[in-house]
Design a protein around this motif. Sequence first.
Motif, PDB file in Angstrom:
ATOM      1  N   GLU A 131      -2.103   0.379   5.305  1.00  0.00           N
ATOM      2  CA  GLU A 131      -3.188   0.731   4.508  1.00  0.00           C
ATOM      3  C   GLU A 131      -2.722   1.888   3.443  1.00  0.00           C
ATOM      4  O   GLU A 131      -2.260   2.957   4.120  1.00  0.00           O
ATOM      5  CB  GLU A 131      -4.335   1.127   5.703  1.00  0.00           C
ATOM      6  CG  GLU A 131      -4.936   0.193   6.493  1.00  0.00           C
ATOM      7  CD  GLU A 131      -5.665  -1.013   5.662  1.00  0.00           C
ATOM      8  OE1 GLU A 131      -6.411  -0.556   4.781  1.00  0.00           O
ATOM      9  OE2 GLU A 131      -5.439  -2.077   5.976  1.00  0.00           O
ATOM     10  N   LEU A 132      -3.546   1.804   2.310  1.00  0.00           N
ATOM     11  CA  LEU A 132      -3.087   3.015   1.246  1.00  0.00           C
ATOM     12  C   LEU A 132      -4.371   2.960   0.494  1.00  0.00           C
ATOM     13  O   LEU A 132      -5.130   1.990   0.131  1.00  0.00           O
ATOM     14  CB  LEU A 132      -2.044   2.293   0.227  1.00  0.00           C
ATOM     15  CG  LEU A 132      -0.531   2.142   0.873  1.00  0.00           C
ATOM     16  CD1 LEU A 132       0.521   1.522  -0.056  1.00  0.00           C
ATOM     17  CD2 LEU A 132      -0.084   3.379   1.387  1.00  0.00           C
ATOM     18  N   SER A 133      -4.161   4.168  -0.273  1.00  0.00           N
ATOM     19  CA  SER A 133      -5.334   4.313  -1.073  1.00  0.00           C
ATOM     20  C   SER A 133      -5.076   3.304  -2.268  1.00  0.00           C
ATOM     21  O   SER A 133      -4.030   2.922  -2.469  1.00  0.00           O
ATOM     22  CB  SER A 133      -5.348   5.749  -1.604  1.00  0.00           C
ATOM     23  OG  SER A 133      -4.385   6.026  -2.101  1.00  0.00           O
ATOM     24  N   THR A 134      -6.218   3.229  -3.004  1.00  0.00           N
ATOM     25  CA  THR A 134      -5.698   2.536  -4.434  1.00  0.00           C
ATOM     26  C   THR A 134      -4.803   3.147  -5.228  1.00  0.00           C
ATOM     27  O   THR A 134      -3.886   2.318  -5.776  1.00  0.00           O
ATOM     28  CB  THR A 134      -7.248   2.208  -4.989  1.00  0.00           C
ATOM     29  OG1 THR A 134      -8.291   1.742  -4.205  1.00  0.00           O
ATOM     30  CG2 THR A 134      -7.148   1.320  -6.405  1.00  0.00           C
ATOM     31  N   LEU A 135      -5.166   4.567  -5.264  1.00  0.00           N
ATOM     32  CA  LEU A 135      -4.151   5.180  -6.037  1.00  0.00           C
ATOM     33  C   LEU A 135      -2.574   5.051  -5.576  1.00  0.00           C
ATOM     34  O   LEU A 135      -1.826   4.932  -6.458  1.00  0.00           O
ATOM     35  CB  LEU A 135      -4.407   6.708  -6.221  1.00  0.00           C
ATOM     36  CG  LEU A 135      -3.676   7.718  -6.950  1.00  0.00           C
ATOM     37  CD1 LEU A 135      -3.593   7.485  -8.202  1.00  0.00           C
ATOM     38  CD2 LEU A 135      -4.315   9.143  -6.635  1.00  0.00           C
ATOM     39  N   ALA A 136      -2.271   5.117  -4.550  1.00  0.00           N
ATOM     40  CA  ALA A 136      -1.175   5.195  -3.749  1.00  0.00           C
ATOM     41  C   ALA A 136      -0.638   3.746  -4.047  1.00  0.00           C
ATOM     42  O   ALA A 136       0.689   3.638  -4.546  1.00  0.00           O
ATOM     43  CB  ALA A 136      -1.137   5.459  -2.476  1.00  0.00           C
TER      44      ALA A 136
END
Length: 146
Positions: free
Chosen positions: A47-52
């Motif tokens: 799970e990652l942020s959209t930015l990452a």
Amino acid sequence: MIEAIITAETPRDMIGYTLDGHVEENTIIFECTPPAVGVIMAALAGELSTLARKVLLQTLLSVAAGSGDNESHAQGAGLGNGCRDYAQEGFWRLVQIGLTGSADDAETVADICESFGLGGEKTVFYQARLRERMRAKTKRGRTAGA
């Protein structure tokens, strides 16, 4: 640095952390690049942020574009092949990101697959699907804003 990027929620969280010049620089790859690609592929499975996710995909794209630059040198060819091997292992994850993410994600994943030469015939099929998704989402975004 990779940990700081994958845990970032906002651009502010990434201030001072970049993979540029460490994993690749202007598409030139280094000895640390193949293992870094392995870590990036593992991170993309979580799970990652959209930015990452965007930063990691852009790094992969730069690596993919540069993985062939040193092919005439034995060491460069080995580095490029190492990067391709790690990316190939995560081929289906990349496709999933492209098919479920943003239009930009779809385009970036299609470019990564093309540059690395991933997947053989299946790459051609999925690149077409990714590019169709990119065009459809881009058109939808323009229509919604019109």
